[in-house]
Design a protein around this motif. Sequence first.
Motif, PDB file in Angstrom:
ATOM      1  N   SER A  26     -12.425  10.152 -15.413  1.00 25.13           N
ATOM      2  CA  SER A  26     -12.098   9.101 -14.453  1.00 25.13           C
ATOM      3  C   SER A  26     -10.630   8.709 -14.488  1.00 25.13           C
ATOM      4  N   GLY A  27      -9.885   9.198 -15.478  1.00 23.54           N
ATOM      5  CA  GLY A  27      -8.483   8.823 -15.620  1.00 23.54           C
ATOM      6  C   GLY A  27      -8.282   7.557 -16.415  1.00 23.54           C
ATOM      7  N   VAL A  28      -9.266   7.183 -17.220  1.00 22.56           N
ATOM      8  CA  VAL A  28      -9.185   5.910 -17.932  1.00 22.56           C
ATOM      9  C   VAL A  28      -8.132   5.920 -19.028  1.00 22.56           C
ATOM     10  N   LEU A  29      -7.947   7.052 -19.732  1.00 23.10           N
ATOM     11  CA  LEU A  29      -7.006   7.053 -20.857  1.00 23.10           C
ATOM     12  C   LEU A  29      -5.573   6.749 -20.443  1.00 23.10           C
ATOM     13  N   PRO A  30      -5.028   7.351 -19.385  1.00 22.72           N
ATOM     14  CA  PRO A  30      -3.667   6.964 -19.005  1.00 22.72           C
ATOM     15  C   PRO A  30      -3.549   5.491 -18.639  1.00 22.72           C
ATOM     16  N   LEU A  31      -4.591   4.914 -18.025  1.00 21.86           N
ATOM     17  CA  LEU A  31      -4.548   3.488 -17.707  1.00 21.86           C
ATOM     18  C   LEU A  31      -4.529   2.645 -18.978  1.00 21.86           C
ATOM     19  N   LEU A  32      -5.368   3.018 -19.946  1.00 19.78           N
ATOM     20  CA  LEU A  32      -5.401   2.284 -21.216  1.00 19.78           C
ATOM     21  C   LEU A  32      -4.068   2.403 -21.957  1.00 19.78           C
ATOM     22  N   LEU A  33      -3.462   3.590 -21.900  1.00 21.99           N
ATOM     23  CA  LEU A  33      -2.185   3.792 -22.586  1.00 21.99           C
ATOM     24  C   LEU A  33      -1.061   3.021 -21.909  1.00 21.99           C
ATOM     25  N   ILE A  34      -1.016   3.051 -20.581  1.00 24.00           N
ATOM     26  CA  ILE A  34       0.006   2.291 -19.863  1.00 24.00           C
ATOM     27  C   ILE A  34      -0.137   0.803 -20.164  1.00 24.00           C
ATOM     28  N   GLY A  35      -1.375   0.327 -20.229  1.00 25.91           N
ATOM     29  CA  GLY A  35      -1.602  -1.072 -20.569  1.00 25.91           C
ATOM     30  C   GLY A  35      -1.106  -1.436 -21.948  1.00 25.91           C
ATOM     31  N   ARG A  36      -1.026  -0.452 -22.844  1.00 27.11           N
ATOM     32  CA  ARG A  36      -0.522  -0.674 -24.200  1.00 27.11           C
ATOM     33  C   ARG A  36       0.956  -0.290 -24.338  1.00 27.11           C
ATOM     34  N   ASN A  37       1.619  -0.011 -23.234  1.00 27.34           N
ATOM     35  CA  ASN A  37       3.028   0.407 -23.220  1.00 27.34           C
ATOM     36  C   ASN A  37       3.232   1.685 -24.028  1.00 27.34           C
ATOM     37  N   LYS A  38       2.307   2.618 -23.854  1.00 29.47           N
ATOM     38  CA  LYS A  38       2.389   3.921 -24.509  1.00 29.47           C
ATOM     39  C   LYS A  38       2.485   4.992 -23.426  1.00 29.47           C
ATOM     40  N   GLY A  39       3.576   5.737 -23.433  1.00 31.31           N
ATOM     41  CA  GLY A  39       3.730   6.826 -22.487  1.00 31.31           C
ATOM     42  C   GLY A  39       4.482   6.419 -21.238  1.00 31.31           C
ATOM     43  N   SER A  40       5.273   7.353 -20.738  1.00 35.85           N
ATOM     44  CA  SER A  40       6.057   7.131 -19.525  1.00 35.85           C
ATOM     45  C   SER A  40       5.431   7.836 -18.320  1.00 35.85           C
ATOM     46  N   THR A  41       5.177   9.149 -18.461  1.00 38.20           N
ATOM     47  CA  THR A  41       4.534   9.929 -17.410  1.00 38.20           C
ATOM     48  C   THR A  41       3.348  10.677 -17.987  1.00 38.20           C
ATOM     49  N   GLU A  46     -10.774  14.400  -7.934  1.00 37.73           N
ATOM     50  CA  GLU A  46     -10.451  13.686  -6.694  1.00 37.73           C
ATOM     51  C   GLU A  46     -10.678  12.188  -6.862  1.00 37.73           C
ATOM     52  N   MET A  47     -11.718  11.813  -7.567  1.00 36.30           N
ATOM     53  CA  MET A  47     -11.967  10.397  -7.829  1.00 36.30           C
ATOM     54  C   MET A  47     -10.847   9.800  -8.675  1.00 36.30           C
ATOM     55  N   ALA A  48     -10.400  10.552  -9.681  1.00 41.54           N
ATOM     56  CA  ALA A  48      -9.298  10.073 -10.520  1.00 41.54           C
ATOM     57  C   ALA A  48      -8.019   9.907  -9.705  1.00 41.54           C
ATOM     58  N   ARG A  49      -7.788  10.815  -8.745  1.00 40.88           N
ATOM     59  CA  ARG A  49      -6.607  10.684  -7.874  1.00 40.88           C
ATOM     60  C   ARG A  49      -6.660   9.385  -7.078  1.00 40.88           C
ATOM     61  N   ARG A  50      -7.843   9.029  -6.590  1.00 37.99           N
ATOM     62  CA  ARG A  50      -7.962   7.781  -5.844  1.00 37.99           C
ATOM     63  C   ARG A  50      -7.734   6.570  -6.745  1.00 37.99           C
ATOM     64  N   THR A  51      -8.170   6.669  -7.992  1.00 34.17           N
ATOM     65  CA  THR A  51      -7.895   5.585  -8.942  1.00 34.17           C
ATOM     66  C   THR A  51      -6.391   5.418  -9.143  1.00 34.17           C
ATOM     67  N   VAL A  52      -5.687   6.529  -9.282  1.00 28.62           N
ATOM     68  CA  VAL A  52      -4.229   6.472  -9.437  1.00 28.62           C
ATOM     69  C   VAL A  52      -3.580   5.825  -8.216  1.00 28.62           C
ATOM     70  N   GLN A  53      -4.039   6.210  -7.039  1.00 28.57           N
ATOM     71  CA  GLN A  53      -3.448   5.691  -5.800  1.00 28.57           C
ATOM     72  C   GLN A  53      -3.658   4.195  -5.640  1.00 28.57           C
ATOM     73  N   ILE A  54      -4.852   3.712  -5.911  1.00 31.24           N
ATOM     74  CA  ILE A  54      -5.116   2.288  -5.693  1.00 31.24           C
ATOM     75  C   ILE A  54      -4.411   1.409  -6.723  1.00 31.24           C
TER      76      ILE A  54
END
Length: 251
Positions: free
Chosen positions: A57-72, A84-92
Amino acid sequence: MEKAPVMEDETLEELQPYGFSLLQKKNGFRFGMDSVLLAEFAGIRPDDCVVDFGTGSGVLPLLLIGRNKGSTFECIEIQREIAEMARRTVQINHLDSRIRIIHGPAEEAASWIQPCSIDAVICNPPYALPGSALSSPVPSRSISRNQQSNLLSGFFRSAFQILKGRGKLSLVFPASGMLYVMMLLREAHLEPKRFQLVYPYEEKPANLVLIEAVKDAKPTLHPMPPLIVYTKDHLLTNRLRSVYHMDQNTV
């Protein structure tokens, strides 16, 4: 934040306390505590370039960004519909400039990502070893939970290809498979350097292990203090409340 396009078989949930929205399948694999623990454990710096193997679902990059871990983040997912679902999560969440979702097998990461260019790889792989668990009748759950033969070996070889020298791979796995995973990591020249066992209760056996391996490092293993999830009263320990940002003191 704009309203997300939610399909009939999906849910849209708020990822607290970061203010992100996350799309998940109602009957597919849904993220759990293991992803949260992995995001907390991973030694990722704010300016690191990160690859997520099997992003779901793309949850790990969201959790990491929330912890100020990782740039890209380059996030690889083999299931087209889930990607495709993860792409929509990124977009919203308006994170298109930081997160790219790639549909394909993580074992072929070097097809999209330049070798020796990545600071960190993160991975919450399928847990069941080949032949050790019954497959789920729901395809997305089955793929997420059950390893195909040599899947982990392929993941680790791929991680070695794209990681910079001294780059890190962080993963979560059942504690019973810790030796198996560490052996595969060493075969791929990813030296296990740090690990933490997770116990559901203080008096119960560990059920998860968090492992950090470093590319071409010397063999020195550093155990971390154990992580206890629940108290005897079946409440989250202060340490876990801290991991979930519940405004409690850590233990």
